[in-house]
Scaffold this motif. Structure first.
Motif, PDB file in Angstrom:
ATOM      1  N   UNK A 148      -6.692  26.479 -13.079  1.00  0.00           N
ATOM      2  CA  UNK A 148      -4.962  27.365 -13.865  1.00  0.00           C
ATOM      3  C   UNK A 148      -5.777  29.028 -13.976  1.00  0.00           C
ATOM      4  N   UNK A 149      -5.356  29.904 -13.005  1.00  0.00           N
ATOM      5  CA  UNK A 149      -5.370  30.883 -13.357  1.00  0.00           C
ATOM      6  C   UNK A 149      -6.361  31.889 -12.104  1.00  0.00           C
ATOM      7  N   UNK A 150      -7.439  30.695 -11.391  1.00  0.00           N
ATOM      8  CA  UNK A 150      -7.925  31.418 -10.466  1.00  0.00           C
ATOM      9  C   UNK A 150      -7.238  31.712  -9.031  1.00  0.00           C
ATOM     10  N   UNK A 151      -7.641  32.509  -8.069  1.00  0.00           N
ATOM     11  CA  UNK A 151      -7.243  32.477  -6.611  1.00  0.00           C
ATOM     12  C   UNK A 151      -6.833  30.324  -6.079  1.00  0.00           C
ATOM     13  N   UNK A 152      -7.450  29.852  -6.530  1.00  0.00           N
ATOM     14  CA  UNK A 152      -7.660  28.873  -5.569  1.00  0.00           C
ATOM     15  C   UNK A 152      -7.115  27.885  -6.566  1.00  0.00           C
ATOM     16  N   UNK A 153      -6.589  28.204  -7.095  1.00  0.00           N
ATOM     17  CA  UNK A 153      -5.349  27.617  -7.999  1.00  0.00           C
ATOM     18  C   UNK A 153      -4.375  26.931  -7.266  1.00  0.00           C
ATOM     19  N   UNK A 154      -4.042  27.829  -6.004  1.00  0.00           N
ATOM     20  CA  UNK A 154      -2.300  28.182  -4.772  1.00  0.00           C
ATOM     21  C   UNK A 154      -3.179  27.099  -3.749  1.00  0.00           C
ATOM     22  N   UNK A 166     -22.032  27.004  -0.235  1.00  0.00           N
ATOM     23  CA  UNK A 166     -20.779  27.384  -1.052  1.00  0.00           C
ATOM     24  C   UNK A 166     -20.496  25.800  -1.395  1.00  0.00           C
ATOM     25  N   UNK A 167     -18.927  25.925  -2.185  1.00  0.00           N
ATOM     26  CA  UNK A 167     -18.388  25.102  -3.232  1.00  0.00           C
ATOM     27  C   UNK A 167     -17.235  25.079  -2.254  1.00  0.00           C
ATOM     28  N   UNK A 168     -16.864  24.130  -2.136  1.00  0.00           N
ATOM     29  CA  UNK A 168     -15.394  24.417  -1.099  1.00  0.00           C
ATOM     30  C   UNK A 168     -13.855  23.345  -1.553  1.00  0.00           C
ATOM     31  N   UNK A 169     -13.052  23.346  -1.590  1.00  0.00           N
ATOM     32  CA  UNK A 169     -12.010  22.747  -2.240  1.00  0.00           C
ATOM     33  C   UNK A 169     -11.424  21.489  -1.448  1.00  0.00           C
TER      34      UNK A 169
END
Length: 333
Positions: A302-308, A292-295
């Motif tokens: 913006x607008x995705x759960x991963x934006x925070x 998978x892809x990690x941050x």
């Protein structure tokens, strides 16, 4: 030792902007960041505090703690690598017009170090992380001995220190909002405590021998130390260092010998090095896939759960646990 090129002054690139630089810089401070207590209150006259941040992970802190009292501008958006980011003329003007500048620090913003450290309005959110809890990778950071790994946000408990520094910096620049910033920070610190427990619980459900995280670059050292995970990266701690053939072959041998089922790509780092390791592992007759892809160095769009920050950490730990031990995901807290 002479620092590599990506850590040397880049002010020559901005020589055609002397007025802008003169307006937003001052003599270099003794420490790596202007101390919070030295920040001067901004003349707001009822308007929001203008906060400029570097990586959007720092911007998230400013938005959560500043709420309606701040107007936040991130210089780096989703998928941007802060280690390689170069300030443009427009970025310099944005820094100049800010009431407060918040940045990661610890040389995270490799090509902007001098510009940020000379800015009287700037504070590194990591400046108060206890030195004894910093990690110093072998060979240093970006090839410079003595520099710490800047990716402290992967230890959620350490990121609480960054939140507290952000609170103090906002309060210094906007004293009238001190009570509001304190309330917001207190609520957020409670959320971070809960997240820290959540991550530990989920990773503990992965059998110890399977807790091996292999990623594009070695950004997850603090994650590994906090949550008991063995971490390997194709590249070093900084993406400014290239992964050589030897790195790829040695890591492929490690992955094959340990029968690691999955490697992970990162949103801000090209996939080619991870793909090279996968090819080398398969050449040895072992099966491995992208888990998978990690941050790592940037939040999501913006607008995705991963934006925070909260959403990014949850995404990462769920992706890791699902790929390394699928049954652990069935009992997500």
């Amino acid at each position: 030792m002479k620092p590599p090129a990506h850590f040397r002054s880049h002010s020559w690139r901005l020589a055609w902007l002397p007025l802008a630089l003169a307006a937003c810089t001052a003599p270099a401070p003794e420490s790596h960041a202007t101390l919070v207590r030295d920040l001067q209150p901004a003349a707001l006259n009822g308007r929001p505090l203008k906060v400029t941040t570097t990586a959007n992970i720092v911007g998230d802190l400013a938005r959560v703690i500043g709420a309606e009292r701040v107007q936040v501008t991130d210089l780096m958006g989703p998928g941007v690598d802060p280690h390689l980011f170069k300030a443009s003329a427009r970025d310099v003007r944005t820094l100049q017009g800010a009431d407060l500048v918040l940045y990661g620090g610890l040389h995270l913003e490799g090509k902007m170090v001098e510009l940020l450290e000379k800015n009287r309005k700037a504070t590194a959110v990591t400046q108060n992380v206890p030195k004894e809890r910093l990690l110093y990778p072998q060979g240093g950071f970006g090839g410079v001995e003595g520099l710490a790994d800047p990716h402290v946000w992967f230890d959620v408990d350490l990121w609480k220190t960054a939140a507290e520094t952000t609170r103090d910096a906002l309060s210094a620049a906007d004293p009238a909002g001190q009570e509001r910033y304190a309330q917001n920070a207190a609520a957020y610190l409670t959320q971070l405590d809960a997240l820290d427990r959540e991550v530990a619980t989920l990773m503990n459900r992965v059998p110890k021998e399977q807790r091996v995280l292999v990623t594009a670059h070695d950004a997850f050292g603090y994650f590994g130390k906090r949550y008991g995970v063995e971490v390997r990266g194709v590249q070093g701690v900084s993406t400014a260092s290239e992964a050589g053939t030897r790195n790829v072959q040695e890591l492929a041998q490690f992955v094959a010998s340990r029968r690691i089922p999955a490697l992970f790509v990162e949103s801000s780092v090209p996939q080619r090095t991870v793909q090279a390791v996968i090819s080398a592992v398969r050449a040895q007759g072992q099966t491995v896939q992208i888990g998978g892809q990690l941050f790592s160095d940037a939040l999501g769009s913006a607008g995705t759960p991963e934006a925070t920050y909260l959403g990014m950490v949850r995404h990462n730990v769920q992706t890791i646990s699902s790929a390394l031990a699928p049954r652990a995901q069935e009992q997500t807290p």
